[in-house]
Design an enzyme around this catalytic site. Structure first.
Site, mmCIF file in Angstrom:
data_model
loop_
_atom_site.group_PDB
_atom_site.id
_atom_site.type_symbol
_atom_site.label_atom_id
_atom_site.label_comp_id
_atom_site.label_asym_id
_atom_site.label_seq_id
_atom_site.Cartn_x
_atom_site.Cartn_y
_atom_site.Cartn_z
ATOM 1 N N HIS A 1 41.763 38.552 36.681
ATOM 2 C CA HIS A 1 41.953 38.153 38.068
ATOM 3 C C HIS A 1 42.351 39.329 38.953
ATOM 4 O O HIS A 1 42.209 39.268 40.170
ATOM 5 C CB HIS A 1 43.031 37.066 38.149
ATOM 6 C CG HIS A 1 42.671 35.813 37.405
ATOM 7 N ND1 HIS A 1 41.658 34.981 37.806
ATOM 8 C CD2 HIS A 1 43.174 35.266 36.279
ATOM 9 C CE1 HIS A 1 41.554 33.967 36.962
ATOM 10 N NE2 HIS A 1 42.464 34.131 36.014
ATOM 11 N N THR A 2 42.863 40.406 38.366
ATOM 12 C CA THR A 2 43.321 41.538 39.168
ATOM 13 C C THR A 2 42.181 42.346 39.756
ATOM 14 O O THR A 2 42.415 43.246 40.558
ATOM 15 C CB THR A 2 44.201 42.473 38.317
ATOM 16 O OG1 THR A 2 43.430 42.963 37.224
ATOM 17 C CG2 THR A 2 45.420 41.748 37.791
ATOM 18 N N GLN A 3 40.940 42.060 39.361
ATOM 19 C CA GLN A 3 39.814 42.822 39.869
ATOM 20 C C GLN A 3 39.274 42.274 41.183
ATOM 21 O O GLN A 3 38.271 42.780 41.692
ATOM 22 C CB GLN A 3 38.695 42.847 38.826
ATOM 23 C CG GLN A 3 39.110 43.434 37.496
ATOM 24 C CD GLN A 3 39.703 44.820 37.633
ATOM 25 O OE1 GLN A 3 39.097 45.700 38.225
ATOM 26 N NE2 GLN A 3 40.904 45.008 37.129
#
Length: 260
Positions: free
Chosen positions: A32-34
């Site tokens: 999800h951090t991308q």
């Protein structure tokens, strides 16, 4: 009827056969951090004869929604350094609160009279960004590090790919397109820094913030501004773009309900 979201828009199994969901199977974890969600826009900085002026607006946008209007994206680090961050706000908070605060506490704990200079902090951040990029898990930020280092003003940039460079006038985000030309009118090269006064630098930065408020849909009229000199760091968190009203639109033909 199947009300599950993953079934919306799919062909009916009884007509077209069972839906093949094999492409959804993966052994990798969800990343999800991308995908940055809450982001900040431009940071603008300019050297002058005696220091550096840096500014960033206080808006954090949730996509295209102007969600948070009091997020300061400038952080003083040490005695004579300010770090400005554009991009993902959560990554910025990780850099500011987790890494930089720990770095300063560890350095000051020795109490030996030594303080980290702007070039030290800049090299540290550039290595962190490059290391995260090599892990294919980058910190989605572009950083400007401004400060007073070794008797002269310091200003440099580092981005999520680990790209680093220095210049007398820098900006991130949309400011790289709109603000940098305005800054280079005043400071075309390093040699011109000696002729720029503090008042001229502040006025130029204020003009850039006003232009960005008009032209960048993710910006705000309220911004934070810091002035770093050889003595200390002066900061103001509640600056506002001058002459930023939209009254000029009333004179444009076809605007609102006016009769042409």
């Amino acid at each position: 009827m199947n009300h599950l979201p993953e079934a919306w828009g799919r062909p009916r199994n009884d007509v077209y056969g069972t839906y093949d969901a094999s492409y959804l199977q993966s052994s990798m974890p969800n990343q999800h951090t991308q995908s940055p969600i809450v982001t900040g826009t431009s940071v603008v900085a300019l050297k002058f004869n005696g220091g550096v002026v840096i500014a960033a607006d206080n808006l954090a946008s949730y996509g295209s929604l102007a969600r948070f209007t009091n997020v300061e994206r400038l952080k003083q680090v040490g005695t004579h350094t300010v770090v400005g961050a554009g991009g993902d706000i959560s990554d910025m908070q990780y850099l500011h609160e987790k890494l930089l605060d720990s770095l300063i506490i560890k350095e000051e704990y020795q109490n030996d009279g030594h303080h980290l200079r702007a070039s030290h902090i800049y090299r540290y951040l550039s290595k962190v960004l490059y290391q995260r990029r090599c892990k294919f898990d980058p910190l989605w930020n572009t950083l400007l590090v401004a400060g007073w280092d070794d008797g002269k003003p310091f200003l440099a940039s580092a981005d999520l790919l680990g790209t680093t460079f220095s210049a007398p006038a820098l900006a991130t985000g949309f400011g790289a397109h709109l603000a940098v030309p305005l800054l280079r009118r005043v400071c075309p090269d390093e040699a011109a820094v000696e002729n720029i006064t503090r008042e001229q630098a502040v006025d130029t930065i204020e003009e850039c913030m006003k232009v960005l408020f008009y032209r960048d849909a993710r910006s705000l009229s309220k911004y934070s501004l810091a002035i770093i000199t050889g003595k200390d760091v002066e900061g103001a968190a509640e600056c506002e773009a001058k002459n930023q009203s939209w009254k000029f639109a009333e004179g444009i033909r076809g605007y609102g309900t006016q009769v042409v």
